[in-house]
Every structure is written in structure tokens, then in C-alpha cells.
Design an enzyme around this catalytic site. Structure first.
Site, PDB file in Angstrom:
ATOM      1  N   GLY A 107       3.348 -58.272  -4.102  1.00 34.29           N
ATOM      2  CA  GLY A 107       2.781 -58.989  -5.231  1.00 34.29           C
ATOM      3  C   GLY A 107       3.435 -58.610  -6.547  1.00 34.29           C
ATOM      4  N   GLY A 127      -2.227 -58.051  -0.903  1.00 39.84           N
ATOM      5  CA  GLY A 127      -3.564 -57.888  -0.317  1.00 39.84           C
ATOM      6  C   GLY A 127      -3.508 -57.226   1.047  1.00 39.84           C
TER       7      GLY A 127
HETATM    8  C1  3PG Z   1       0.070 -63.490  -0.436  1.00 38.75           C
HETATM    9  O1  3PG Z   1       0.939 -63.978  -1.138  1.00 38.75           O
HETATM   10  O2  3PG Z   1      -0.728 -62.632  -0.856  1.00 38.75           O
HETATM   11  C2  3PG Z   1      -0.005 -63.889   1.009  1.00 38.75           C
HETATM   12  O3  3PG Z   1       0.967 -64.841   1.300  1.00 38.75           O
HETATM   13  C3  3PG Z   1      -1.377 -64.374   1.342  1.00 38.75           C
HETATM   14  O4  3PG Z   1      -1.689 -65.498   0.582  1.00 38.75           O
HETATM   15  P1  3PG Z   1      -3.197 -65.804   0.237  1.00 38.75           P
HETATM   16  O5  3PG Z   1      -3.666 -64.702  -0.665  1.00 38.75           O
HETATM   17  O6  3PG Z   1      -3.212 -67.160  -0.431  1.00 38.75           O
HETATM   18  O7  3PG Z   1      -3.966 -65.810   1.538  1.00 38.75           O
HETATM   19 MG    MG Z   2      -2.766 -62.737  -2.416  1.00 45.84          MG
END
Ligand code: 3PG
Ligand code: MG
Length: 373
Positions: free
Chosen positions: A328, A351
Site C-alpha cells: 500500500g 491489508g
Molecule cells: C489491495 O489493494 O489492498 C488488495 O488488492 C485488496 O483490495 P481490496 O482492499 O479492494 O479488497
Molecule cells: Mg486495501
């Protein structure tokens, strides 16, 4: 995690892979700017698995979500730009349309799982970043076809569970980002795992508020103040240190750039940790033997408020500690500062890495372990 089938196990199960159709769930949820991919890290990260399969003559069909479309086709979230990049990196590999164009994906609808596995000989999960989602493409196929984890998933699990199970001490976690509510579970779990916790990002203002410090107009979560009080008490009781910033940069009531101590007067807003805190956090990171970092220290997209995040990123690069960065925003920050090659592991999951640290397991891993292999 030896009980999760590997690619070798899948090959043993299916025999010669030549001509076999293998569905590979990837996390190609890449950042896009006006339809252009701004970072293809997640696509490149899936290549070792794809290559392993295509080297053996398998017909690889990749599938991913992109963004959060609401269960119906939306051109804004079309896989076309990803397909174009994938064709350059792995010619001849198929990519299905955005899985979340079908409401059955997030609902884990058996009918959607059935369409995914139709005509498929085997399934590989290499979508670490989405493996905390019990969605159809993550938990469904292993119930029906021989399944395995890909190389990326395997590496992520090895590294992140290594932090949990074989910590080198001092083990330090550096957390940032806007909301403590998003990270509450992981903070609780980390208080048992780490020796100290370093907290930056806007979430520090909820901790300031918990200590009765004035925060001006800074972003915070009023309904989490009591929780932060409890976390501070819990840390103290467990003999763990929580480092909070003692200076802040932001804007004053007139909107001008300003540096504050750990008390912000009315009308001012904090957007980054200050230089003193960045130096103190650097010392903690330099003295650690293992560091996990998730979440920027400030609003690093704005140059005026990038210094805290840049300093922490540089400390991650400079320390001799084993360094892991959760995906992220912190991974994006590292890439922006061109330091992504300087840490030991950059996770493709935000996450997912937090959830794996917190729980030691993920829905996607449980599904693979339960699959007949
Ligand atoms: C992310 O970028 O965190 C993952 O690809 C999961 O995506 P999401 O949070 O939309 O489920
Ligand atoms: Mg996410």
C-alpha cells in the site's frame, strides 16, 4: 505452513502440466492514473509463478480484481491497461476481465466459482494482497480443483510469518496512516510480538488526544480516543514502549507551513511528524534487528509533508536490521524515494500483511490447506 501445497505438489498431482489449463489468481490491483499504470510492481511480482507454469507448457489464465467496482461492468475499472502490460511481460498469458464486475466475486457465490473453474485443470493462488478476502476467486476454486500457492504467496507467507514466529530482537513495528481504527487488531497483536511500537501518521493525533494534548484541527478519531488510552496502558503493563512524535509539521491557523511541539493550538493542523521525531524514530530503527513498517508518517504526496516519511524510509534502507514493508502507501512511498531495493522485503499486500501478522493465517491460505492435494 508446510501443509499448503506448492507448485511442485500441484505438478505431482496433475502430472505433466503441458497443455493443462491453470487458473492463476493474481493481485493485479495496480494504481492507475487516467487509465495509465503508475506502478507495475504487482504485475512483475507474479511473473515467477507464471513463468514456472508456462515453462512447463501450461496454459495460464490469470484473473484479478481492479479497484472496487460495484458488481457490474465499469469501464473505469477495465483490465485493459493491465492486459497490455502483462502482454509485454508475459506474452500469450490470458487475463480475465475484472472479477468484481460480477457480484458473485465478493459474495463468494458458488455459481460464480463454478464459472471460474469451468474447463480448468488446476488453480494457483498468487494473490497475496487479496488473500485476506474470502471472495469467490480466493476461497472457491480450491474446493473443486487441485490447487497450490504460487511463488509470491509462498515468499510473502514465509517472510511475514517469520516476523511472528522467529523475531530477532529488538523487533520494532513502525505504523502510520490516518486511522487507528483500521489497525486496531494489528496494534493489539503487535503489542505481544514487538519490543517497541513507533507511531506516526494522522493516527498519532488520536493518541495525543488520549493523553489530553491539544491537537488543533488535526485529523483524529474521536470515538477511538478511549481505545488509544487503553492501548497506552496495555503497552505499559506489558513493558513495551510506544514512541509517539514529539514534534509535528503542518499549517498554522493562517494556513502557513509551521513546526509545532506535541501540542497544536486552535486552528492549526498537523500533516507530518517533525524533524526531531524523524531523527528519534531513525535511532529506534537503526538499533533494531527486525523492523516492520506499514503506513506513511505524513501526507507525503505533498512535498512539504514528505520529510517524515522520507526519513523513515531512509532509516529502513540504512539499518542493518531485517526490514519488511507492508504494501500500500508505504510501499508506494519507498518507490517514490527510490528505496524499494534497499529493504529486505516489500510486501505486495497492505491489508493482507497486517491481517497475516495479526492472525497468523488468512482465508486464502486456509482454503489452500483444505484443498485436496
Ligand atoms: C489491495 O489493494 O489492498 C488488495 O488488492 C485488496 O483490495 P481490496 O482492499 O479492494 O479488497
Ligand atoms: Mg486495501
Amino acid at each position: 505452513m508446510s501443509s499448503i501445497p506448492t507448485l511442485e505438489d500441484l505438478e505431482a498431482r496433475l502430472g505433466d502440466l503441458n497443455g493443462k489449463r491453470i487458473l492463476v489468481r493474481t493481485d493485479f490491483n495496480v494504481p492507475l492514473d487516467d487509465g495509465t499504470i503508475t506502478d507495475d510492481f504487482r504485475i512483475r511480482a507474479a511473473l515467477p509463478t507464471i513463468k514456472w507454469l508456462t515453462d512447463r507448457g501450461a496454459i495460464v489464465v490469470t484473473a484479478s480484481h481492479l479497484g472496487r467496482p460495484k458488481g457490474e461492468p465499469n469501464p473505469k475499472y477495465s483490465m485493459a491497461p493491465v492486459r497490455e502490460r502483462l502482454a509485454e511481460l508475459a506474452p500469450g498469458v490470458e487475463l480475465l476481465e475484472n472479477l468484481r464486475f460480477d457480484p458473485g466475486e465478493t459474495a463468494n457465490d458458488p455459481a460464480f466459482v463454478a464459472t471460474l473453474v469451468e474447463g480448468i485443470d488446476g488453480y494457483v493462488n498468487d494473490a497475496f494482497g487479496a488473500s485476506h478476502r474470502a471472495h469467490a476467486s480466493i476461497v472457491g476454486p480450491p474446493q473443486f480443483v487441485p490447487s497450490a500457492m504460487g511463488r509470491l504467496l509462498q515468499k510473502e507467507v514465509d517472510v511475514l510469518l517469520g516476523l511472528r514466529n522467529k523475531p530477532r530482537r529488538p523487533f520494532v513495528a513502525v505504523l502510520g496512516g490516518a486511522k487507528i481504527s483500521d489497525k486496531l487488531g494489528v496494534v493489539e497483536a503487535l503489542l505481544d510480538l514487538v519490543d517497541s511500537l513507533v507511531i506516526g501518521g494522522a493516527m498519532c493525533f488520536t493518541f495525543f488526544a488520549a493523553q489530553g494534548l491539544p491537537i488543533g484541527d488535526s485529523l483524529f478519531e474521536p470515538d477511538m480516543v478511549d481505545t488509544c488510552k487503553r492501548l497506552l496502558d496495555e503497552a505499559r503493563a506489558k513493558g513495551k514502549v510506544i514512541y509517539l512524535p514529539d514534534d509535528i509539521t503542518g499549517v498554522d491557523a493562517a494556513g502557513n507551513f509551521a513546526t509545532f511541539g506535541n501540542q497544536l493550538n486552535a486552528g492549526s493542523k498537523g500533516f507530518d511528524i517533525g524533524p526531531g521525531s524523524a531523527a528519534a524514530f531513525t535511532d529506534v530503527i537503526m538499533d533494531a534487528r527486525m523492523v516492520f513498517w506499514n503506513g506513511p508518517m505524513g501526507m507525503f504526496e505533498d512535498d512539504r509533508f514528505a520529510a517524515g516519511t522520507r526519513t523513515v524510509a531512509q532509516a529502513m534502507a540504512d539499518t542493518k536490521a531485517f526490514t519488511v514493508v507492508g504494501g500500500g502507501d508505504s510501499a508506494a512511498a519507498l518507490a517514490q524515494f527510490k528505496l524499494d531495493d534497499e529493504v529486505d522485503h516489500v510486501s505486495t499486500g497492505g491489508g493482507a500483511s497486517l491481517e497475516l501478522l495479526e492472525n497468523g493465517d488468512l482465508p486464502g491460505l486456509r482454503a489452500l490447506r483444505a484443498s485436496q492435494s
